[in-house]
Design a protein around this motif. Structure first.
Motif, mmCIF file in Angstrom:
data_model
loop_
_atom_site.group_PDB
_atom_site.id
_atom_site.type_symbol
_atom_site.label_atom_id
_atom_site.label_comp_id
_atom_site.label_asym_id
_atom_site.label_seq_id
_atom_site.Cartn_x
_atom_site.Cartn_y
_atom_site.Cartn_z
ATOM 1 N N LEU A 38 -3.292 6.716 14.812
ATOM 2 C CA LEU A 38 -2.488 6.044 13.796
ATOM 3 C C LEU A 38 -2.874 4.570 13.729
ATOM 4 N N GLU A 39 -3.644 4.221 12.710
ATOM 5 C CA GLU A 39 -4.055 2.834 12.479
ATOM 6 C C GLU A 39 -4.735 2.208 13.700
ATOM 7 N N SER A 106 9.735 15.973 7.890
ATOM 8 C CA SER A 106 9.077 14.866 7.169
ATOM 9 C C SER A 106 8.164 14.048 8.073
ATOM 10 N N ASP A 108 5.123 13.123 7.765
ATOM 11 C CA ASP A 108 4.378 12.098 7.019
ATOM 12 C C ASP A 108 5.231 10.859 6.775
ATOM 13 N N MET A 109 6.503 11.067 6.445
ATOM 14 C CA MET A 109 7.404 9.943 6.217
ATOM 15 C C MET A 109 7.648 9.168 7.526
ATOM 16 N N GLU A 112 4.611 7.036 8.149
ATOM 17 C CA GLU A 112 4.617 5.880 7.235
ATOM 18 C C GLU A 112 5.588 4.817 7.713
ATOM 19 N N ARG A 113 6.737 5.232 8.192
ATOM 20 C CA ARG A 113 7.752 4.291 8.712
ATOM 21 C C ARG A 113 7.206 3.535 9.927
ATOM 22 N N LYS A 115 4.007 2.924 10.503
ATOM 23 C CA LYS A 115 2.974 2.007 9.985
ATOM 24 C C LYS A 115 3.621 0.738 9.417
ATOM 25 N N ILE A 116 4.781 0.878 8.771
ATOM 26 C CA ILE A 116 5.487 -0.289 8.249
ATOM 27 C C ILE A 116 5.825 -1.264 9.381
#
Length: 121
Positions: A38-39, A106, A108-109, A112-113, A115-116
């Protein structure tokens, strides 16, 4: 500040037991976080800070991710979680929580959270 607050030896066996008995949601999230996927951020699982064991920890971001099951749905455990979060955040960490259902329905969600949080730190 005490530099020896990470992975204290007396918690080693308990950390290992938690890793070996991870919930399905923890396993699923770990599969997405392990190996710096992840990133490019490295995560550790079942990492201890002070007297607490956190589900996932990203040292470079000082980010803690907790995966909560239904055991966290009562006032006694919620009070414990609150005090635990206060302690962890007092050490300049950020704590974010997801439910097992969040990860199950979820993922993927959830990612994304996370990554934020990288952007906001």
């Amino acid at each position: 500040m005490n530099k020896n607050i990470h992975n204290r030896k007396y918690l080693k066996n308990f950390r290992k037991e938690l890793r070996n008995n991870a919930t399905l949601s923890e396993k699923r999230l770990w599969k997405a976080l392990q190996k710096s996927q992840l990133e490019g951020r490295k995560f550790r699982r079942q990492h201890s800070i002070g007297d607490y064991i956190v589900d996932f920890y990203c040292p470079s971001e000082r980010l803690i991710i907790e995966v909560d099951g239904s055991v966290h749905d009562n006032t006694v455990n919620q009070d414990h979680d609150f005090k635990r979060t206060q302690y962890l955040e007092s050490l300049n960490n950020t704590v974010i929580r997801f439910t097992n259902d969040d990860i199950k329905s979820s993922l993927d969600m959830v990612l994304e959270r996370i990554k934020i949080e990288f952007i906001e730190r």
